[in-house]
Enzyme design. Structure first.
Site, PDB file in Angstrom:
ATOM      1  N   ASP A 145       0.865  -1.179   0.000  1.00 27.74           N
ATOM      2  CA  ASP A 145       0.000   0.000   0.000  1.00 27.74           C
ATOM      3  C   ASP A 145       0.907   1.236   0.000  1.00 27.74           C
ATOM      4  O   ASP A 145       1.492   1.589   1.032  1.00 27.74           O
ATOM      5  CB  ASP A 145      -0.898   0.019   1.244  1.00 27.74           C
ATOM      6  CG  ASP A 145      -2.019  -1.017   1.178  1.00 27.74           C
ATOM      7  OD1 ASP A 145      -1.848  -2.017   0.464  1.00 27.74           O
ATOM      8  OD2 ASP A 145      -3.041  -0.822   1.854  1.00 27.74           O
ATOM      9  N   LYS A 208      -6.909   3.239  -3.537  1.00 26.82           N
ATOM     10  CA  LYS A 208      -7.382   3.235  -2.153  1.00 26.82           C
ATOM     11  C   LYS A 208      -7.653   4.667  -1.716  1.00 26.82           C
ATOM     12  O   LYS A 208      -6.900   5.583  -2.054  1.00 26.82           O
ATOM     13  CB  LYS A 208      -6.315   2.580  -1.278  1.00 26.82           C
ATOM     14  CG  LYS A 208      -6.609   2.535   0.211  1.00 26.82           C
ATOM     15  CD  LYS A 208      -5.473   1.815   0.935  1.00 26.82           C
ATOM     16  CE  LYS A 208      -5.591   1.916   2.448  1.00 26.82           C
ATOM     17  NZ  LYS A 208      -4.453   1.257   3.144  1.00 26.82           N
ATOM     18  N   LYS A 244     -10.254   0.166  -2.698  1.00 27.73           N
ATOM     19  CA  LYS A 244     -10.233  -0.058  -1.248  1.00 27.73           C
ATOM     20  C   LYS A 244     -10.610   1.222  -0.517  1.00 27.73           C
ATOM     21  O   LYS A 244      -9.782   2.118  -0.371  1.00 27.73           O
ATOM     22  CB  LYS A 244      -8.850  -0.532  -0.800  1.00 27.73           C
ATOM     23  CG  LYS A 244      -8.748  -0.800   0.710  1.00 27.73           C
ATOM     24  CD  LYS A 244      -7.373  -1.304   1.080  1.00 27.73           C
ATOM     25  CE  LYS A 244      -7.209  -1.432   2.595  1.00 27.73           C
ATOM     26  NZ  LYS A 244      -5.862  -1.937   2.980  1.00 27.73           N
TER      27      LYS A 244
END
Length: 308
Positions: A145, A208, A244
């Site tokens: 991430d 995300k 996400k």
């Protein structure tokens, strides 16, 4: 802030029209979808799916190996008294704790995600960011991430942002790359759309919303904006990208709302942990409570579950 004309999507093809986002229509659509009600059987399915889509997360300076091991146990067995409850998708930890998670999850199919690239600020030289990614991957992370360089993005240096995502993607090797936009700092839905397109062009497997360290974090309208980018990219090129939402999603009712938005925007093909995740540190317990209520008609006490 225009996108560089030289940007191309992975596998070829051109970016969809950047355009501008109709904020009023976007927020009205998100509010409408949030009101959808689903029947009991569908609700049980949605709650179990939400569990399978969760990334249990601990990203604090006070994280310890013991805390990570406890989280990994909960990831594999969310409700030890109910073996039918599925495991979560992944755990998310700092790079230094990836080996601890790897040992704790040995033999399970729960993935290990690790934040990198100077999380949460992204304010570090590129060489440091790449070393951060390399360390996490070598330690055994399945997913990285990364944080988008918002300073460069907001200054209009789109080429720099794009090239950084490309470099991080290359460093990931076989690990999947989630690019955190930190939408609460971008200022507008137009900026969220542009950032999403740059991340996807650079090679993101997922986009995300947030680090969870900035408010506002995930919201239904901003997630809908990102889902519409993914839809447009898929319609234009066939490329399949995941999403996400993370930060501020604490209740089962919210999770079901996000799943409704996902279903109505991208359809059943995206209703899978491979393409949608919840960044969650406190969502799981409420989903477990609601799931037991749907199955038995009785609410359990929150004290019966471990605190995350």
């Amino acid at each position: 802030m225009a996108l560089p004309r030289t940007l191309e999507l992975p596998g070829g093809g051109r970016l969809p029209r950047v355009g501008s986002v109709d904020a009023v229509a976007l927020e009205a659509r998100a509010a409408e979808l949030a009101k959808r009600s689903i029947k009991r059987e569908s609700k049980v399915f949605a709650l179990e799916l939400a569990i399978r889509m969760m990334d249990l997360t601990t990203l604090e300076g006070a994280d310890t190996p013991g805390k990570v091991r406890a989280m990994c146990t909960k990831a594999m067995y969310p409700d030890p008294g109910e073996p039918s409850v599925p495991h979560v998708a992944a755990v998310c930890v700092y790079p230094s704790l990836v080996p601890v998670a790897r040992r704790a999850l040995k033999g399970s199919s729960v993935k290990i995600a690790s934040v990198a690239t100077a999380f949460p600020s992204g304010q570090a030289p590129l060489a440091v960011k790449l070393a951060d990614v390399r360390a996490a991957v070598e330690a055994g992370a399945d997913e990285i991430d990364m944080v988008l360089d918002r300073g460069a993005f907001l200054s209009g240096r789109m080429g720099q942002v794009y090239e950084e995502v490309v470099a991080v993607k290359e460093e990931c090797g076989n690990a999947h790359l989630k690019v955190i936009l930190e939408t609460g700092e971008l200022g507008s839905y137009d900026a969220v759309r542009r950032a999403s397109l740059v991340a996807i062009a650079g090679g993101a497997d997922f986009i995300k919303t947030s680090t969870g360290k900035v408010s506002p974090a995930a919201t239904l309208p901003v997630t809908l904006c990102m889902l519409e980018v993914i839809r447009d990219v898929h319609d234009e090129t066939g490329l399949v990208i995941g999403t996400k939402p993370a930060g501020g999603i604490r209740k089962a009712k919210q999770a079901v709302q996000y799943l409704c938005v996902l279903h109505e925007t991208l359809g059943v093909d995206w209703m899978t942990p491979d393409l949608f995740r919840f960044g969650a540190s406190s969502l799981l317990n409420d989903v477990l409570l609601q799931l037991r209520k749907q199955r038995t008609g009785i609410y359990r006490s929150p004290d019966e579950f471990t605190l995350d």
